[in-house]
Write a protein that holds these residues in place. Structure first.
Motif, PDB file in Angstrom:
ATOM      1  N   ILE A  78      61.022  25.462  -7.762  1.00  0.00           N
ATOM      2  CA  ILE A  78      62.025  25.696  -6.732  1.00  0.00           C
ATOM      3  C   ILE A  78      63.310  26.241  -7.339  1.00  0.00           C
ATOM      4  N   TYR A  79      63.570  25.899  -8.593  1.00  0.00           N
ATOM      5  CA  TYR A  79      64.730  26.457  -9.311  1.00  0.00           C
ATOM      6  C   TYR A  79      64.270  26.716 -10.745  1.00  0.00           C
ATOM      7  N   PRO A  80      63.839  27.944 -11.053  1.00  0.00           N
ATOM      8  CA  PRO A  80      63.220  28.243 -12.360  1.00  0.00           C
ATOM      9  C   PRO A  80      64.235  28.339 -13.495  1.00  0.00           C
ATOM     10  N   PHE A  81      64.713  27.179 -13.955  1.00  0.00           N
ATOM     11  CA  PHE A  81      65.678  27.148 -15.048  1.00  0.00           C
ATOM     12  C   PHE A  81      65.031  27.573 -16.360  1.00  0.00           C
ATOM     13  N   GLU A  82      65.713  28.434 -17.104  1.00  0.00           N
ATOM     14  CA  GLU A  82      65.359  28.805 -18.465  1.00  0.00           C
ATOM     15  C   GLU A  82      66.660  29.125 -19.186  1.00  0.00           C
ATOM     16  N   GLU A  83      66.687  28.873 -20.487  1.00  0.00           N
ATOM     17  CA  GLU A  83      67.902  29.134 -21.254  1.00  0.00           C
ATOM     18  C   GLU A  83      68.277  30.612 -21.192  1.00  0.00           C
TER      19      GLU A  83
END
Length: 243
Positions: A78-83
């Motif tokens: 739902i929220y594709p966090f990646e650095e």
């Protein structure tokens, strides 16, 4: 009759020449594949294929779609966090405590850190004081560190009509019945969180595989007035529906 010179080399039999050719071919294969070649000692090395003889077989082999091989599975977070990922939103209607000048502003993921006993993403916002917030992610569940405690931005499993506490108020979750269209594209499987029942016009819309696509901060009488925003782009491919 002339005597044969003892220094003259005898001609090798044809079988010996074949063995020597096979050995050279094996050496060539080893050099081509380098030190990681998995060829076993004593394994037979197939001779090179004659292109003319094998043309018929090659013509009958199915073609491989390179695009299909390179295609990655869809990101269902739902929220594709990646650095180092970022999202650009276009803000309008400035005002209120979260003032953001009209125009495009960027939100960036700056890595991870431990906060309140949990591993969290460091999110740098582009508006106001350009503050950094911490967001913990577990599947579809999102929480932010606020006033010394973790508060849910989204609570899993996502269910239409679900509610949960939020800083003296309550959050209400609604599934969008139709795709949500913003400047960055049209997205499906979207969910909107509102402050209910006091400020239903204060809302954030998330779409799967994208993150925040739309923000509403209420009308002119709201303490949260201003900072309406829509997604205009991101640093990764967005799963937008075709127009």
């Amino acid at each position: 009759m002339r005597a044969r010179s003892p220094l003259r080399r005898r001609r090798r039999p044809r079988s010996a020449q074949r063995r020597r050719s096979s050995a050279l071919l094996a050496l060539g294969v080893a050099l081509a594949f380098g030190p990681d070649c998995t060829c076993r000692r004593g394994a037979k090395v197939a001779p090179p294929v004659d292109a003319a003889d094998d043309a018929g077989d090659l013509a009958t082999e199915p073609l491989v779609d390179a695009a299909a091989l390179d295609a990655a599975p869809p990101d269902t977070r739902i929220y594709p966090f990646e650095e180092d990922r970022w999202w650009d939103h276009r803000y309008a209607n400035p005002g209120g405590p979260y003032d953001c000048k009209p125009g495009v502003h960027r939100t960036t993921i700056a890595g991870r850190r431990a906060v309140g006993g949990r591993e969290a993403w460091r999110m740098k916002t582009a508006c106001g004081a350009k503050q950094e917030i911490a967001v913990a992610v577990e599947g579809d569940e999102l929480a932010t560190w606020f006033n010394g405690k973790w508060l849910h931005l989204l609570r899993a499993p996502l269910q239409d009509g679900a509610r949960w506490p939020w800083a003296g108020s309550r959050m209400r979750l609604t599934r969008e019945p139709t795709p949500v269209k913003v400047e960055a594209g049209t997205f499906d499987d979207c969910w909107t969180v509102t402050l209910a029942p006091e400020l239903p016009s204060v809302s954030t819309t998330y779409c799967r595989g994208v993150g925040v696509v739309r923000v509403r901060r209420g009308g002119p009488r709201s303490n949260y007035a201003g900072n309406d925003a829509e997604l205009v782009g991101a640093s990764f491919p967005l799963p937008a529906l075709p127009d």
